[in-house]
Design an enzyme around this catalytic site. Structure first.
Site, PDB file in Angstrom:
ATOM      1  N   ARG A 108      -2.693  -2.669  -3.322  1.00 14.41           N
ATOM      2  CA  ARG A 108      -4.216  -1.173  -2.837  1.00 14.41           C
ATOM      3  C   ARG A 108      -3.636   0.104  -3.966  1.00 14.41           C
ATOM      4  O   ARG A 108      -2.879   0.556  -4.554  1.00 14.41           O
ATOM      5  CB  ARG A 108      -4.449  -0.522  -1.473  1.00 14.41           C
ATOM      6  CG  ARG A 108      -5.225   0.329  -1.605  1.00 14.41           C
ATOM      7  CD  ARG A 108      -4.902   1.119  -0.539  1.00 14.41           C
ATOM      8  NE  ARG A 108      -6.291   2.083  -0.178  1.00 14.41           N
ATOM      9  CZ  ARG A 108      -5.545   3.384   0.574  1.00 14.41           C
ATOM     10  NH1 ARG A 108      -4.946   2.945   1.077  1.00 14.41           N
ATOM     11  NH2 ARG A 108      -7.365   3.967   0.733  1.00 14.41           N
ATOM     12  N   ASN A 115       0.805  -1.112  -0.292  1.00 20.09           N
ATOM     13  CA  ASN A 115       0.242   0.371   0.279  1.00 20.09           C
ATOM     14  C   ASN A 115       0.814   1.087   0.160  1.00 20.09           C
ATOM     15  O   ASN A 115       1.738   1.309   0.761  1.00 20.09           O
ATOM     16  CB  ASN A 115      -0.903   0.088   1.015  1.00 20.09           C
ATOM     17  CG  ASN A 115      -1.659   1.085   1.058  1.00 20.09           C
ATOM     18  OD1 ASN A 115      -1.669   1.657   0.660  1.00 20.09           O
ATOM     19  ND2 ASN A 115      -1.900   0.729   2.833  1.00 20.09           N
ATOM     20  N   GLU A 122      -8.122  -4.239   5.459  1.00 18.53           N
ATOM     21  CA  GLU A 122      -7.816  -4.647   4.420  1.00 18.53           C
ATOM     22  C   GLU A 122      -6.827  -4.909   3.475  1.00 18.53           C
ATOM     23  O   GLU A 122      -7.572  -5.808   2.378  1.00 18.53           O
ATOM     24  CB  GLU A 122      -7.541  -2.677   3.555  1.00 18.53           C
ATOM     25  CG  GLU A 122      -9.289  -2.445   4.229  1.00 18.53           C
ATOM     26  CD  GLU A 122      -8.928  -0.584   4.486  1.00 18.53           C
ATOM     27  OE1 GLU A 122      -8.902  -0.342   5.495  1.00 18.53           O
ATOM     28  OE2 GLU A 122      -9.842   0.049   3.284  1.00 18.53           O
ATOM     29  N   ARG A 143     -12.310  15.943   7.719  1.00 19.73           N
ATOM     30  CA  ARG A 143     -13.193  15.820   6.737  1.00 19.73           C
ATOM     31  C   ARG A 143     -15.242  16.481   6.994  1.00 19.73           C
ATOM     32  O   ARG A 143     -15.820  16.104   7.738  1.00 19.73           O
ATOM     33  CB  ARG A 143     -13.201  15.187   5.461  1.00 19.73           C
ATOM     34  CG  ARG A 143     -12.261  14.606   4.521  1.00 19.73           C
ATOM     35  CD  ARG A 143     -11.913  14.134   4.266  1.00 19.73           C
ATOM     36  NE  ARG A 143     -10.861  13.000   4.278  1.00 19.73           N
ATOM     37  CZ  ARG A 143     -10.469  11.473   3.987  1.00 19.73           C
ATOM     38  NH1 ARG A 143     -12.202  11.179   4.113  1.00 19.73           N
ATOM     39  NH2 ARG A 143      -9.845  10.488   3.619  1.00 19.73           N
ATOM     40  N   HIS A 184     -13.129   3.035   0.561  1.00 19.45           N
ATOM     41  CA  HIS A 184     -13.056   2.613   1.602  1.00 19.45           C
ATOM     42  C   HIS A 184     -14.280   1.070   0.977  1.00 19.45           C
ATOM     43  O   HIS A 184     -14.586  -0.058   1.132  1.00 19.45           O
ATOM     44  CB  HIS A 184     -13.953   2.495   2.527  1.00 19.45           C
ATOM     45  CG  HIS A 184     -13.437   3.298   3.220  1.00 19.45           C
ATOM     46  ND1 HIS A 184     -14.328   4.656   4.118  1.00 19.45           N
ATOM     47  CD2 HIS A 184     -12.348   4.258   3.715  1.00 19.45           C
ATOM     48  CE1 HIS A 184     -13.654   5.604   4.251  1.00 19.45           C
ATOM     49  NE2 HIS A 184     -11.973   4.959   4.483  1.00 19.45           N
TER      50      HIS A 184
END
Ligand code: ADP
Length: 404
Positions: free
Chosen positions: A98, A7, A391, A248, A187
């Site tokens: 990823r 990743n 993940e 955010r 996601h």
């Protein structure tokens, strides 16, 4: 079969080596500050017998200029006599990467070849911060692991199952055609992983389940999953849409942007910075984007910390409510990621709103942190599950699936 999962961020590279026969992690680590001074590698070999991490943790502090040099340092440790887990690079059958954005090109993981690299290049402008380092990692790994299959696993792919009514914005259609402006969702790897795990726990195939997956971390999103397919999700064209997150904004009236440009004399960088890095529960509370700090401050009576948590929870509840309608009911509500896995308080506050739908959690069972558990009350209308996301394992599984 051994699979290396990579990743790549702009200045970091995280990795894990899996033995796919048992789905065990053999080694994992991270290179930090790529391209800067004092780059750092943390590498751990996992002690499988003791079931604990850290037979060895190696810190390499040297200058690592790019992702190729980072992978070389990782490889040195993977074959190291003390801390290594392979004798030779050829033992890594496949490398799973990823990739944040697959645009409309990729609705599934893919084996990478020249054509795919060209298509990935086209997706770059949709994720200008994330995709370039992902591609750099793929190119570097391709040069080093010459005989391993390279696979790309996209954060967006799971949500490509959405149909037009979910993904189109109320903008002129030409803008969708010209620039690909639509909801993509993110996601996806996490939502897919927890939905598959939920199906195992519930002992029902995903094809028979209506699930709502709440990935509540620093970045947060919710997905409505019908028969194993994402039918709607809260993040959009970028990961900015939807829930109020750590830093955010999530959804807001778009007219606020030109208003601020005028009033605060902001340019696009200022606006991006404000919406992505200075807002969310951090901006609301003025304290922190970490929910542990906020919960502590709220208990101590800090008004803004309490409000930040209330806004966060309320937004989550609104999405859950709308997804129950979209799905026509819900069989399983899943909590995952940092906050979802570890905050009984946030889970309880969310559940308190759901009594109308008779979704109920058991106060005792809800006390757990970071473990897989069915926390539903016996009379709940649907199962409520806490499932730690993974993940990396999902990327390894997808990689193996494509190689089988
Ligand atoms: P990301 O991957 O988006 O960075 P994570 O899924 O790792 O985010 O979640 C990180 C967040 O999880 C932290 O910001 C913190 O607020 C929250 N978190 C972790 N542990 C706890 C806890 N025990 N209680 C409440 N929140 C927690």
């Amino acid at each position: 079969m051994k699979v290396l999962v990579i990743n790549c961020g702009s200045s970091s590279l995280k990795y894990q080596v899996f033995n796919m026969a048992e789905e065990e992690v053999l080694a994992k680590g991270e290179v930090e500050r790529i391209g800067g001074k004092n780059s750092k590698l943390k590498h751990k070999k996992i002690n499988l017998e003791k079931g604990e991490e850290g037979l060895g943790e190696v810190l390499v502090e040297e200058e690592i200029n790019n992702h190729k040099e980072a992978i070389k340092v990782v490889v040195d440790n993977l074959v190291d006599i003390n801390y290594g887990v392979i004798n030779d690079l050829s033992e890594i059958y496949a490398v799973g990467h990823r990739v944040v954005h697959g645009g409309e090109e990729f609705s599934d993981a893919v084996i990478i070849d020249d054509e795919v690299l060209k298509a990935l290049d086209k997706c770059k402008e949709l994720a200008p911060l994330h995709n370039p380092p992902n591609i750099a990692g793929i190119e570097a790994a391709g040069e080093i692991f010459k005989n391993s299959v390279q696979v790309g696993v996209f954060d967006t792919a799971f949500h490509q199952a959405m149909d037009e009514k979910s993904y189109l914005y109320g903008l002129p259609y030409e803008l969708y055609q010209k620039y690909g402006i639509r909801k993509y969702g993110f996601h996806g790897t996490s939502h897919k992983y927890v939905s598959e795990k939920a199906s195992k726990i519930m002992k029902k195939p995903v094809e028979e389940l209506k699930l709502i997956s709440c990935h509540l971390g620093n970045g947060a999103s919710i997905a409505a999953i019908d028969k194993g397919k994402s039918v709607d999700t809260s993040m959009g064209f970028t990961p900015l849409e939807g829930l109020v997150m750590g830093t955010r904004t999530g959804d807001l009236d778009p007219a606020i942007v030109p208003f601020l440009i005028e009033k605060e004399k902001m340019d696009t960088n200022d606006i991006n910075d404000l919406l992505n890095k200075k807002s969310g529960v951090l901006g609301l509370s003025g304290i922190s984007n970490d929910f542990r700090d906020l919960e502590k401050a709220a208990i101590e009576g800090n008004y803004r910390a309490k409000v930040a948590l209330d806004v966060f929870v309320y937004r989550v509840v609104k999405f859950i409510g709308s997804y129950i309608m979209v799905l026509g009911g819900v069989d399983g509500l899943i909590f995952t990621a940092g906050v979802g896995e570890n905050s009984p308080n946030v889970r309880q506050k969310i559940a308190d709103y759901l009594t109308f739908a008779e979704v109920k959690i058991d106060g005792e069972k809800n006390k757990i942190k970071g473990e897989t558990k069915d926390i539903s009350a016996p009379d709940s209308s649907c199962r409520v599950l806490v499932i730690p996301t993974n993940e990396e394992l999902m990327i390894a599984r997808e990689t193996k699936r494509l190689c089988d």
